[in-house]
Scaffold this motif. Structure first.
Motif, PDB file in Angstrom:
ATOM      1  N   ARG A  55     -48.982  92.031  48.897  1.00 41.41           N
ATOM      2  CA  ARG A  55     -48.133  91.074  49.606  1.00 41.41           C
ATOM      3  C   ARG A  55     -48.546  90.997  51.076  1.00 41.41           C
ATOM      4  O   ARG A  55     -48.687  89.904  51.626  1.00 41.41           O
ATOM      5  CB  ARG A  55     -46.657  91.468  49.499  1.00 41.41           C
ATOM      6  CG  ARG A  55     -45.709  90.399  50.054  1.00 41.41           C
ATOM      7  CD  ARG A  55     -44.308  90.917  50.281  1.00 41.41           C
ATOM      8  NE  ARG A  55     -44.251  91.918  51.343  1.00 41.41           N
ATOM      9  CZ  ARG A  55     -44.332  91.634  52.648  1.00 41.41           C
ATOM     10  NH1 ARG A  55     -44.482  90.393  53.052  1.00 41.41           N
ATOM     11  NH2 ARG A  55     -44.258  92.596  53.536  1.00 41.41           N
ATOM     12  N   GLU A  56     -48.778  92.153  51.682  1.00 43.39           N
ATOM     13  CA  GLU A  56     -49.201  92.180  53.083  1.00 43.39           C
ATOM     14  C   GLU A  56     -50.554  91.500  53.268  1.00 43.39           C
ATOM     15  O   GLU A  56     -50.765  90.763  54.235  1.00 43.39           O
ATOM     16  CB  GLU A  56     -49.245  93.618  53.604  1.00 43.39           C
ATOM     17  CG  GLU A  56     -47.864  94.227  53.764  1.00 43.39           C
ATOM     18  CD  GLU A  56     -47.898  95.700  54.130  1.00 43.39           C
ATOM     19  OE1 GLU A  56     -49.000  96.248  54.375  1.00 43.39           O
ATOM     20  OE2 GLU A  56     -46.814  96.311  54.160  1.00 43.39           O
ATOM     21  N   ARG A  57     -51.457  91.733  52.346  1.00 47.49           N
ATOM     22  CA  ARG A  57     -52.779  91.100  52.406  1.00 47.49           C
ATOM     23  C   ARG A  57     -52.640  89.586  52.271  1.00 47.49           C
ATOM     24  O   ARG A  57     -53.282  88.819  52.990  1.00 47.49           O
ATOM     25  CB  ARG A  57     -53.664  91.667  51.287  1.00 47.49           C
ATOM     26  CG  ARG A  57     -54.996  91.026  51.169  1.00 47.49           C
ATOM     27  CD  ARG A  57     -55.931  91.503  52.228  1.00 47.49           C
ATOM     28  NE  ARG A  57     -57.198  90.808  52.064  1.00 47.49           N
ATOM     29  CZ  ARG A  57     -58.282  91.108  52.713  1.00 47.49           C
ATOM     30  NH1 ARG A  57     -58.281  92.093  53.561  1.00 47.49           N
ATOM     31  NH2 ARG A  57     -59.378  90.423  52.520  1.00 47.49           N
ATOM     32  N   PHE A  58     -51.783  89.146  51.352  1.00 47.86           N
ATOM     33  CA  PHE A  58     -51.566  87.717  51.158  1.00 47.86           C
ATOM     34  C   PHE A  58     -51.005  87.075  52.429  1.00 47.86           C
ATOM     35  O   PHE A  58     -51.446  85.992  52.826  1.00 47.86           O
ATOM     36  CB  PHE A  58     -50.626  87.477  49.970  1.00 47.86           C
ATOM     37  CG  PHE A  58     -50.377  86.022  49.708  1.00 47.86           C
ATOM     38  CD1 PHE A  58     -51.325  85.254  49.056  1.00 47.86           C
ATOM     39  CD2 PHE A  58     -49.206  85.417  50.120  1.00 47.86           C
ATOM     40  CE1 PHE A  58     -51.104  83.900  48.824  1.00 47.86           C
ATOM     41  CE2 PHE A  58     -48.978  84.072  49.886  1.00 47.86           C
ATOM     42  CZ  PHE A  58     -49.933  83.317  49.241  1.00 47.86           C
ATOM     43  N   VAL A  59     -50.055  87.726  53.065  1.00 49.69           N
ATOM     44  CA  VAL A  59     -49.479  87.206  54.310  1.00 49.69           C
ATOM     45  C   VAL A  59     -50.565  87.098  55.380  1.00 49.69           C
ATOM     46  O   VAL A  59     -50.641  86.098  56.102  1.00 49.69           O
ATOM     47  CB  VAL A  59     -48.300  88.088  54.779  1.00 49.69           C
ATOM     48  CG1 VAL A  59     -47.878  87.756  56.200  1.00 49.69           C
ATOM     49  CG2 VAL A  59     -47.119  87.944  53.831  1.00 49.69           C
ATOM     50  N   ALA A  60     -51.424  88.114  55.481  1.00 47.99           N
ATOM     51  CA  ALA A  60     -52.518  88.088  56.454  1.00 47.99           C
ATOM     52  C   ALA A  60     -53.495  86.959  56.158  1.00 47.99           C
ATOM     53  O   ALA A  60     -53.964  86.276  57.072  1.00 47.99           O
ATOM     54  CB  ALA A  60     -53.248  89.429  56.465  1.00 47.99           C
ATOM     55  N   ILE A  61     -53.789  86.735  54.878  1.00 51.64           N
ATOM     56  CA  ILE A  61     -54.693  85.655  54.476  1.00 51.64           C
ATOM     57  C   ILE A  61     -54.096  84.306  54.860  1.00 51.64           C
ATOM     58  O   ILE A  61     -54.780  83.438  55.408  1.00 51.64           O
ATOM     59  CB  ILE A  61     -54.974  85.732  52.956  1.00 51.64           C
ATOM     60  CG1 ILE A  61     -55.859  86.948  52.670  1.00 51.64           C
ATOM     61  CG2 ILE A  61     -55.602  84.452  52.430  1.00 51.64           C
ATOM     62  CD1 ILE A  61     -55.902  87.331  51.201  1.00 51.64           C
TER      63      ILE A  61
END
Length: 91
Positions: A55-61
């Motif tokens: 989820r954190e990676r998706f938000v960063a992307i």
């Protein structure tokens, strides 16, 4: 990718594109990475920690995409005053 947190990395590195990437290249990379890291598309067998990391990676992307498209959009607006959609449409 790597040990550096996504938010500490430049947006082009988060998406894996060149600093001067076109809007089309940025969008393509965003779609690929979003499909890969979207929390709802992750395997059900993941742990809660893995799901949160995705989820954190998706938000960063998503944040990187928005930052780069704001920059790319400005450059594309100068190159294609009618918009890139109009410039590249076959209709």
């Amino acid at each position: 990718h790597g040990a550096i947190p996504c938010m500490a990395r430049p947006p082009h590195e988060v998406l894996g594109v060149a600093p001067d990437a076109s809007a089309a290249a940025i969008r393509s990379s965003f779609l690929r990475e979003a499909r890969r890291w979207h929390p709802d598309k992750r395997p059900a067998c993941e742990t809660a920690e893995e799901h949160e990391a995705a989820r954190e990676r998706f938000v960063a992307i998503h944040s990187a995409y928005e930052a780069l498209m704001n920059t790319a959009g400005t450059a594309d607006a100068r190159m294609f005053p009618g918009g890139t959609e109009a410039a590249f449409s076959s209709a």
